[in-house]
Enzyme design. Structure first.
Site, PDB file in Angstrom:
ATOM      1  N   ASP A  10       0.851  -1.193   0.000  1.00  0.00           N
ATOM      2  CA  ASP A  10       0.000   0.000   0.000  1.00  0.00           C
ATOM      3  C   ASP A  10       0.883   1.237   0.000  1.00  0.00           C
ATOM      4  O   ASP A  10       2.067   1.173   0.348  1.00  0.00           O
ATOM      5  CB  ASP A  10      -0.922   0.014   1.236  1.00  0.00           C
ATOM      6  CG  ASP A  10      -1.860   1.218   1.204  1.00  0.00           C
ATOM      7  OD1 ASP A  10      -2.562   1.387   0.190  1.00  0.00           O
ATOM      8  OD2 ASP A  10      -1.865   2.010   2.162  1.00  0.00           O
ATOM      9  N   SER A  11       0.285   2.354  -0.364  1.00  0.00           N
ATOM     10  CA  SER A  11       1.012   3.624  -0.353  1.00  0.00           C
ATOM     11  C   SER A  11       1.423   4.010   1.072  1.00  0.00           C
ATOM     12  O   SER A  11       2.308   4.841   1.248  1.00  0.00           O
ATOM     13  CB  SER A  11       0.123   4.717  -0.952  1.00  0.00           C
ATOM     14  OG  SER A  11      -1.102   4.773  -0.245  1.00  0.00           O
ATOM     15  N   CYS A  73      -3.877  -1.040  -2.301  1.00  0.00           N
ATOM     16  CA  CYS A  73      -4.210   0.372  -2.516  1.00  0.00           C
ATOM     17  C   CYS A  73      -5.090   0.525  -3.763  1.00  0.00           C
ATOM     18  O   CYS A  73      -4.736   0.040  -4.838  1.00  0.00           O
ATOM     19  CB  CYS A  73      -2.886   1.125  -2.708  1.00  0.00           C
ATOM     20  SG  CYS A  73      -3.050   2.856  -3.097  1.00  0.00           S
ATOM     21  N   GLU A 160      -5.539   9.763   8.741  1.00  0.00           N
ATOM     22  CA  GLU A 160      -4.093   9.731   9.044  1.00  0.00           C
ATOM     23  C   GLU A 160      -3.758  10.596  10.258  1.00  0.00           C
ATOM     24  O   GLU A 160      -2.805  10.336  10.969  1.00  0.00           O
ATOM     25  CB  GLU A 160      -3.291  10.219   7.828  1.00  0.00           C
ATOM     26  CG  GLU A 160      -3.413   9.307   6.633  1.00  0.00           C
ATOM     27  CD  GLU A 160      -2.186   8.440   6.407  1.00  0.00           C
ATOM     28  OE1 GLU A 160      -1.093   8.894   6.710  1.00  0.00           O
ATOM     29  OE2 GLU A 160      -2.354   7.315   5.909  1.00  0.00           O
ATOM     30  N   CYS A 194     -11.458   2.937  -1.032  1.00  0.00           N
ATOM     31  CA  CYS A 194     -10.178   3.464  -0.543  1.00  0.00           C
ATOM     32  C   CYS A 194      -9.865   2.778   0.776  1.00  0.00           C
ATOM     33  O   CYS A 194     -10.758   2.567   1.609  1.00  0.00           O
ATOM     34  CB  CYS A 194     -10.279   4.978  -0.334  1.00  0.00           C
ATOM     35  SG  CYS A 194      -8.814   5.682   0.444  1.00  0.00           S
ATOM     36  N   HIS A 196      -8.574   3.643   3.487  1.00  0.00           N
ATOM     37  CA  HIS A 196      -8.765   4.320   4.771  1.00  0.00           C
ATOM     38  C   HIS A 196     -10.228   4.427   5.213  1.00  0.00           C
ATOM     39  O   HIS A 196     -10.499   4.653   6.386  1.00  0.00           O
ATOM     40  CB  HIS A 196      -8.227   5.750   4.694  1.00  0.00           C
ATOM     41  CG  HIS A 196      -6.739   5.839   4.647  1.00  0.00           C
ATOM     42  ND1 HIS A 196      -5.995   5.225   3.679  1.00  0.00           N
ATOM     43  CD2 HIS A 196      -5.866   6.488   5.456  1.00  0.00           C
ATOM     44  CE1 HIS A 196      -4.712   5.498   3.883  1.00  0.00           C
ATOM     45  NE2 HIS A 196      -4.599   6.258   4.953  1.00  0.00           N
TER      46      HIS A 196
END
Ligand code: DGL
Length: 275
Positions: A10-11, A73, A160, A194, A196
């Site tokens: 993942d990023s 991702c 985040e 996504c 997140h």
């Protein structure tokens, strides 16, 4: 034959929401998680840059021996996966596989939606790539009639920065949900496209009417991987077993472990790598 872990890329931290579900569904295998935290986020980056970064990560995981890499991702799956599968893999590692998160999600949506009206929430990069509408058209067997998308650029930074339970998060989630519902009031299935977004699920549910199914990807990816391994014993036998998880990040390990623990719901150790 030398066995090796399943690579999960993942990023940054987000793919941990997918890893968590992989560990629940496929507990006997070993996993090697790589987060490109030094260069996250990918969601606002160009096609060429996301492709370059993702290919570097895949090569790193191949160098570590992983026969199978899951790109957890959405942005990287949208912008890099196809090129990697079609252009790179035949040269660099014809006997290995790289799988993404969009195709399995799309197949699940086709099973779930009753009226064929689907909403997709994702990063700007994922939305602009049009990957979801294109793949839904291709793989839903004509079942999906309308796909509307909404980019939610503030959601990743909110997660985040651990701002999940704040007025700010409430404002942006309400705004984006209102937008997607205005684009198509008939949607019955909403994909959290996504990594997140599952962490904002409670807030999202607050603004999404109860008759709309909200699809989180982690469980879907895990189910589909289980099915893939059952259909590909030649790949399954190349995977190492023991339930070990190895965390690697391109950022300082200390920075990684704090937030990674938030995503995983437990303490994690990581090491820093460069490639
Ligand atoms: N992992 C990304 C995704 O699922 C979100 C974070 C980023 O923009 O890099 O699209």
């Amino acid at each position: 034959m030398k066995q090796a872990p399943i690579g999960v890329f993942d990023s940054g931290y987000g793919g941990l929401t997918v890893l968590k579900e992989l560990l629940k569904t496929l507990p006997k295998y070993d996993f090697l998680y790589l987060g490109d935290n030094a260069r996250t986020p990918y969601g606002t980056r160009s096609f060429d840059v996301v492709y370059k970064y993702t290919l570097q990560a895949v090569n790193y995981l191949f160098d570590q021996g992983c026969p199978l890499v899951i790109i957890a991702c959405n942005t990287a799956s949208a912008k890099a996966l196809r090129n990697i599968q079609m252009l790179d893999l035949p040269h660099i590692a014809p006997d290995r596989r790289v799988l993404g998160v969009i195709r399995p999600s799309v197949e699940k949506v086709a099973e779930i939606t009753k009226n064929g009206h689907v909403g997709v929430l994702g990063t700007v990069g994922t939305v602009v790539s049009e990957s979801y509408p294109i793949e839904l058209e291709k793989w839903s067997g004509g079942h999906v009639k309308s796909t509307v998308q909404e980019a939610c650029p503030m959601w990743v930074p909110l997660v985040e920065n651990n701002e999940i339970d704040t007025e700010g998060a409430d404002y942006f989630v309400r705004k984006n949900i209102k937008n997607v519902l205005e684009k198509d009031p008939d949607i019955d299935t909403l994909i959290l496209g996504c990594t997140h977004y599952p962490l904002l699920e409670n807030l999202i549910r607050k603004y999404v009417p109860p008759h709309i199914e909200i699809l989180k990807q982690g469980h879907i990816i895990a189910e589909k991987l289980l099915d893939y391994l059952a259909r590909h014993p030649e790949m399954e036998e190349r995977l190492s077993r023991g339930g070990k998880v190895d965390f690697r990040t391109t950022e300082a390990a200390d920075n990684f472990t704090g937030k990674a623990s938030l995503f995983m719901g437990r303490e994690v150790d990581a090491i820093t790598v460069s490639y």
